[in-house]
Design a protein around this motif. Structure first.
Motif, PDB file in Angstrom:
ATOM      1  N   MET A 120     -20.928  85.880  15.261  1.00 49.80           N
ATOM      2  CA  MET A 120     -21.429  87.292  14.780  1.00 49.80           C
ATOM      3  C   MET A 120     -20.478  87.885  14.085  1.00 49.80           C
ATOM      4  N   SER A 121     -19.446  88.388  15.042  1.00 49.82           N
ATOM      5  CA  SER A 121     -18.541  89.541  14.365  1.00 49.82           C
ATOM      6  C   SER A 121     -17.247  89.126  13.686  1.00 49.82           C
ATOM      7  N   GLN A 122     -17.319  87.711  13.287  1.00 47.86           N
ATOM      8  CA  GLN A 122     -16.074  87.251  12.646  1.00 47.86           C
ATOM      9  C   GLN A 122     -16.199  88.030  11.122  1.00 47.86           C
ATOM     10  N   ARG A 123     -14.971  88.231  10.546  1.00 48.59           N
ATOM     11  CA  ARG A 123     -15.333  89.061   9.276  1.00 48.59           C
ATOM     12  C   ARG A 123     -15.134  87.733   8.189  1.00 48.59           C
ATOM     13  N   GLU A 124     -15.865  88.041   7.149  1.00 49.47           N
ATOM     14  CA  GLU A 124     -16.183  86.694   6.417  1.00 49.47           C
ATOM     15  C   GLU A 124     -15.543  87.209   4.936  1.00 49.47           C
TER      16      GLU A 124
ATOM     17  N   HIS B  28     -16.512  90.151   2.523  1.00 52.64           N
ATOM     18  CA  HIS B  28     -16.218  91.803   2.957  1.00 52.64           C
ATOM     19  C   HIS B  28     -15.399  92.280   1.999  1.00 52.64           C
TER      20      HIS B  28
ATOM     21  N   PHE C 169     -24.457  89.859   1.050  1.00 54.15           N
ATOM     22  CA  PHE C 169     -24.807  91.146   1.945  1.00 54.15           C
ATOM     23  C   PHE C 169     -24.819  90.982   3.321  1.00 54.15           C
ATOM     24  N   LEU C 170     -25.658  89.901   3.672  1.00 45.59           N
ATOM     25  CA  LEU C 170     -25.655  89.458   5.160  1.00 45.59           C
ATOM     26  C   LEU C 170     -24.535  88.692   5.739  1.00 45.59           C
ATOM     27  N   HIS C 171     -23.749  88.145   4.698  1.00 45.08           N
ATOM     28  CA  HIS C 171     -22.549  87.299   4.851  1.00 45.08           C
ATOM     29  C   HIS C 171     -22.896  86.060   5.848  1.00 45.08           C
ATOM     30  N   LEU C 172     -23.916  85.716   5.462  1.00 44.21           N
ATOM     31  CA  LEU C 172     -24.303  84.228   6.195  1.00 44.21           C
ATOM     32  C   LEU C 172     -23.562  83.290   5.457  1.00 44.21           C
TER      33      LEU C 172
ATOM     34  N   GLU D 296     -25.614  79.646  16.724  1.00 40.96           N
ATOM     35  CA  GLU D 296     -26.767  80.132  17.351  1.00 40.96           C
ATOM     36  C   GLU D 296     -27.503  81.154  16.468  1.00 40.96           C
ATOM     37  N   ASN D 297     -26.905  81.930  15.285  1.00 44.10           N
ATOM     38  CA  ASN D 297     -27.347  82.888  14.501  1.00 44.10           C
ATOM     39  C   ASN D 297     -28.267  81.835  13.519  1.00 44.10           C
TER      40      ASN D 297
ATOM     41  N   LEU E 158     -15.341  92.422  12.325  1.00 36.72           N
ATOM     42  CA  LEU E 158     -16.685  93.196  11.951  1.00 36.72           C
ATOM     43  C   LEU E 158     -17.500  93.512  13.456  1.00 36.72           C
TER      44      LEU E 158
ATOM     45  N   TRP F  73     -30.191  90.215  15.928  1.00 40.92           N
ATOM     46  CA  TRP F  73     -30.428  89.112  14.849  1.00 40.92           C
ATOM     47  C   TRP F  73     -31.998  88.338  15.246  1.00 40.92           C
TER      48      TRP F  73
ATOM     49  N   LEU G 221     -17.548  98.326   4.299  1.00 38.46           N
ATOM     50  CA  LEU G 221     -16.458  98.161   3.983  1.00 38.46           C
ATOM     51  C   LEU G 221     -15.326  99.391   4.298  1.00 38.46           C
TER      52      LEU G 221
END
Lengths: 103, 205
Positions: free
Chosen positions: A1-5, A8, A60-63, A71-72, B16, B30, B88
């Motif tokens: 979840m917290s990985q930056r994509e 960003h 925007f949701l960075h999926l 799991e997300n 993040l 989520w 950001l």
């Protein structure tokens, strides 16, 4: 979840915003001008809506398939299946009923 | 302005949200959003079934205003990208800029809610309240629930501004900002459904 994509960045947010703006403008313009037949317009509205939702999810949701935890995505897929069964089933039953009562 | 230029925080977070310690909360949030999506989906199904049942009351075409809906849509879409700028800015550890963009987002959200309330009041005064027909019951339930979510989101943003001002961008605050962002962007996606299922087909019919 917290990985930056990769999404960003300012450039990526602006890309998503402009795509979303175009995908919103198309259906509104078609309804405003009445340029096409009602059936065709409805199909284009539906396609633009689905594509715009995907644009929002990606920018925007960075999926995405690379950095979003499994799991997300599983939870999202499960919700999509539930929605498909419940919404699809409800509409099927109700319109079939309507057809049989009124037809 | 890209990720590569972003400095690391004292905690070494290059991530993040609030980092590893908050992953469970972020996953839990989520899951909540997914259940919320199901609630909205079923309200959409209800609306589609009920939309033809106008009970000799006013129909969608006479009630909806394309320009008004376009205005609401633009405000909400713009608020999505300003929230993105806040996110950001938080990655760049610019507390004041986060607060600035959050305030802009809250103002755009408030503009959206104000437009929606004026639309609802106009409809109710014209005798098209939620009790008039099945169509209007379903309409007010679906659109009103979305409006309530946006209102809750605005309250969340204001609380967030206070937390950043008082506590700064600590990891718990980052995690909350991240979850609030998910909520805000999710609401914009629901709005795409509302204008595509409720307003545009209604005006077209």
């Amino acid at each position: 979840m917290s990985q930056r994509e990769v999404t960003h960045t300012y450039r990526s947010y602006l890309t998503g915003f402009i795509l979303a703006l175009i995908l919103t403008a198309i259906p509104f313009a078609l309804v405003w001008t009445g340029a096409m037949a009602v059936g065709t317009t409805l199909v284009i509205i539906a396609i633009a809506a689905v594509v715009q939702m995907l644009v929002h999810m990606y920018f925007f949701l960075h999926l995405n398939l690379r950095t979003t935890p499994r799991e997300n995505l599983l939870a999202l897929a499960f919700a999509a299946v539930l929605i498909f069964i419940m919404v699809g089933g409800s509409l099927w039953i109700m319109f079939d009923l309507h057809h049989r009562m009124m037809g | 302005m890209t990720i590569a230029d972003t400095p690391t925080t004292d905690h070494g977070t290059l991530e993040l949200g609030g980092g590893k310690a908050f992953e469970e909360r972020e996953f839990g949030f989520w899951l909540y959003l997914m259940t919320d999506a199901i609630i909205f989906a079923l309200m959409f199904a209800t609306y589609v079934v009920m939309s033809g049942n106008i009970a000799a009351g006013p129909d969608a075409k006479s009630l909806f205003d394309l320009q008004h809906t376009a205005g609401e849509t633009f405000l909400l879409l713009l608020s999505s990208i300003t929230f993105g700028f806040a996110t950001l800015s938080s990655l760049e550890n610019q507390n004041n800029r986060v607060i600035f963009w959050l305030v802009v987002t809250a103002c755009l959200g408030a503009g959206f809610v104000a437009m929606e309330v004026s639309e609802f009041v106009g409809m109710i005064n014209a005798g098209a309240g939620p009790g008039t027909s099945g169509f209007l019951s379903a309409f007010f339930t679906l659109v009103g629930t979305h409006g309530l979510h946006v209102t809750a989101g605005i309250v969340g943003i204001l609380v967030m501004v206070g937390q950043i001002a008082v506590k700064g961008l600590t990891n718990p605050v980052r995690s909350r900002l991240y979850r609030l962002g998910l909520f805000w962007h999710f609401l914009d996606i629901v709005w795409i459904g509302i204008f595509s299922v409720v307003y545009l087909p209604g005006i077209l019919s």
